[in-house]
Design an enzyme around this catalytic site. Structure first.
Site, PDB file in Angstrom:
ATOM      1  N   ASP A  14      17.050  -1.678  -0.383  1.00 45.45           N
ATOM      2  CA  ASP A  14      17.860  -1.826   1.021  1.00 45.45           C
ATOM      3  C   ASP A  14      17.833  -3.271   1.635  1.00 45.45           C
ATOM      4  OD1 ASP A  14      15.062  -1.586   1.567  1.00 45.45           O
ATOM      5  OD2 ASP A  14      15.135   0.237   2.429  1.00 45.45           O
ATOM      6  N   GLU A  39      17.614   8.077   5.992  1.00 42.09           N
ATOM      7  CA  GLU A  39      16.740   8.659   7.258  1.00 42.09           C
ATOM      8  C   GLU A  39      16.884  10.255   7.304  1.00 42.09           C
ATOM      9  OE1 GLU A  39      14.954   6.832   8.575  1.00 42.09           O
ATOM     10  OE2 GLU A  39      15.538   5.134   9.575  1.00 42.09           O
ATOM     11  N   ASP A  80       8.723   9.000   9.135  1.00 35.77           N
ATOM     12  CA  ASP A  80       9.631  10.038   9.326  1.00 35.77           C
ATOM     13  C   ASP A  80      10.030  10.564   7.857  1.00 35.77           C
ATOM     14  OD1 ASP A  80      11.339   8.169   8.045  1.00 35.77           O
ATOM     15  OD2 ASP A  80      12.660   8.353   9.663  1.00 35.77           O
ATOM     16  N   HIS A 104      11.284   9.062   5.179  1.00 36.67           N
ATOM     17  CA  HIS A 104      12.347   8.589   4.558  1.00 36.67           C
ATOM     18  C   HIS A 104      11.962   7.765   3.480  1.00 36.67           C
ATOM     19  CE1 HIS A 104      12.446   4.706   6.858  1.00 36.67           C
ATOM     20  NE2 HIS A 104      11.383   4.634   6.176  1.00 36.67           N
TER      21      HIS A 104
HETATM   22  P1  PGA Z   1       5.781   0.375   5.391  1.00 33.97           P
HETATM   23  O1  PGA Z   1       7.180   0.975   5.329  1.00 33.97           O
HETATM   24  O2  PGA Z   1       5.522   0.180   4.091  1.00 33.97           O
HETATM   25  O3  PGA Z   1       6.007  -0.906   6.145  1.00 33.97           O
HETATM   26  O4  PGA Z   1       5.116   1.207   6.258  1.00 33.97           O
HETATM   27  C1  PGA Z   1       7.535   1.948   4.510  1.00 33.97           C
HETATM   28  C2  PGA Z   1       8.914   2.554   4.638  1.00 33.97           C
HETATM   29  O5  PGA Z   1       9.523   2.450   5.881  1.00 33.97           O
HETATM   30  O6  PGA Z   1       9.508   2.808   3.574  1.00 33.97           O
END
Ligand code: PGA
Length: 260
Positions: A67, A143, A136, A138
């Site tokens: 992404d 999302e 959350d 994802h």
């Molecule tokens: P993070 O993000 O590794 O910075 O916790 C994980 C994500 O949102 O996939």
């Protein structure tokens, strides 16, 4: 789904790196799916160490990132282009023309997403997709309520994701609202999935992903539909797992298990 619980964050990164290295050693021209965020940093550190000290060779590897934020130029320190370059690509020997990251600055997102999906297919599909998980639930920027058959597309970020990622920006208002992301359906087509998670703030999402129902509310739960998904977590992220004794038991018994 295989669940591997490490004592520490660094150990989590090391065991995940073993799996990546195994794929590259078996197939030197492997196609890897890459993830950004703070979680995979230990994994990338270990891969860089293996490249420097053990000669792990990326010269035939191709990569596709999950992404990118919409609107950030590739030179922006919070863009995922910048992140990947700084934390991984500039330390290993992947040819620049083998690196694909979604564009956050294209003038035609629909056409770009279709092209990106086609490039993955033209390169033979992703052999191993690295993933993180949001608080959350994802994966990539899929999302809650994303379709489990979604493809690469433009996505509006959830408020919780914007809050989580605000720590990387000067102020919350600077966090982009849109992102371009591989879909859950795109991710599920990779031959192997490897997800890393650490920290107490991921414990609920990790438990929902592994032991909860498969639901678009927790897009990481789609890993339950994949025949070869491995989850590497640290102790803190394992805190809400009901079947933790079973996962530890499997790891303990594994060396003596019948080979398949
Ligand atoms: P993070 O993000 O590794 O910075 O916790 C994980 C994500 O949102 O996939």
């Amino acid at each position: 789904m295989e669940v591997i619980i490490a004592e520490t964050y660094e150990q989590m990164g090391k065991s995940a790196a073993q799996m990546v290295a195994q794929v590259i050693n078996t197939k030197p021209n492997a196609v890897l799916g890459m993830a950004t965020g703070s979680t995979p940093l230990a994994l990338y550190r270990e891969l860089v160490r293996m490249h420097r000290e053990e000669g792990l060779d990326f010269s035939q590897v191709t990569t596709f990132n999950l992404d990118e934020y919409v609107g950030l130029p590739v030179t922006h320190p919070q863009s995922y282009h910048y992140f990947m370059h700084e934390n991984f690509f500039k330390h290993v020997n992947i040819p620049a023309q083998h690196i694909y990251i979604p564009s956050g600055t294209t003038s035609n997102y629909e056409a770009f997403c279709a092209w990106f999906e086609q490039r993955i297919l033209d390169c033979g599909g992703i052999d191993l997709q690295i993933l993180g998980i949001g608080s959350d639930g994802h994966i990539a920027f899929n999302e809650p309520t994303s379709s489990l058959s979604s493809r690469t597309r433009l996505k509006t970020l959830a408020k919780q994701t914007i809050d989580d990622n605000a720590r990387f920006f000067d102020k919350r208002e600077d966090v982009p609202i849109y992102a371009i992301t591989m879909g859950v359906g795109t991710i599920l087509e990779a031959r192997k999935l490897l997800l890393v998670a650490n920290g107490k703030n991921k414990a609920a999402a990790v438990a929902a992903m592994i032991e909860g129902p498969v639901t678009g509310m927790i897009t990481a739960s789609a890993l339950q539909l994949h025949p070869s998904a491995t989850v590497f977590i640290d102790k803190d992220a394992s805190g809400e797992l009901k079947m933790i004794d079973y996962y530890n038991w499997i790891q303990q018994m594994k060396p003596g298990a019948p080979k398949h």
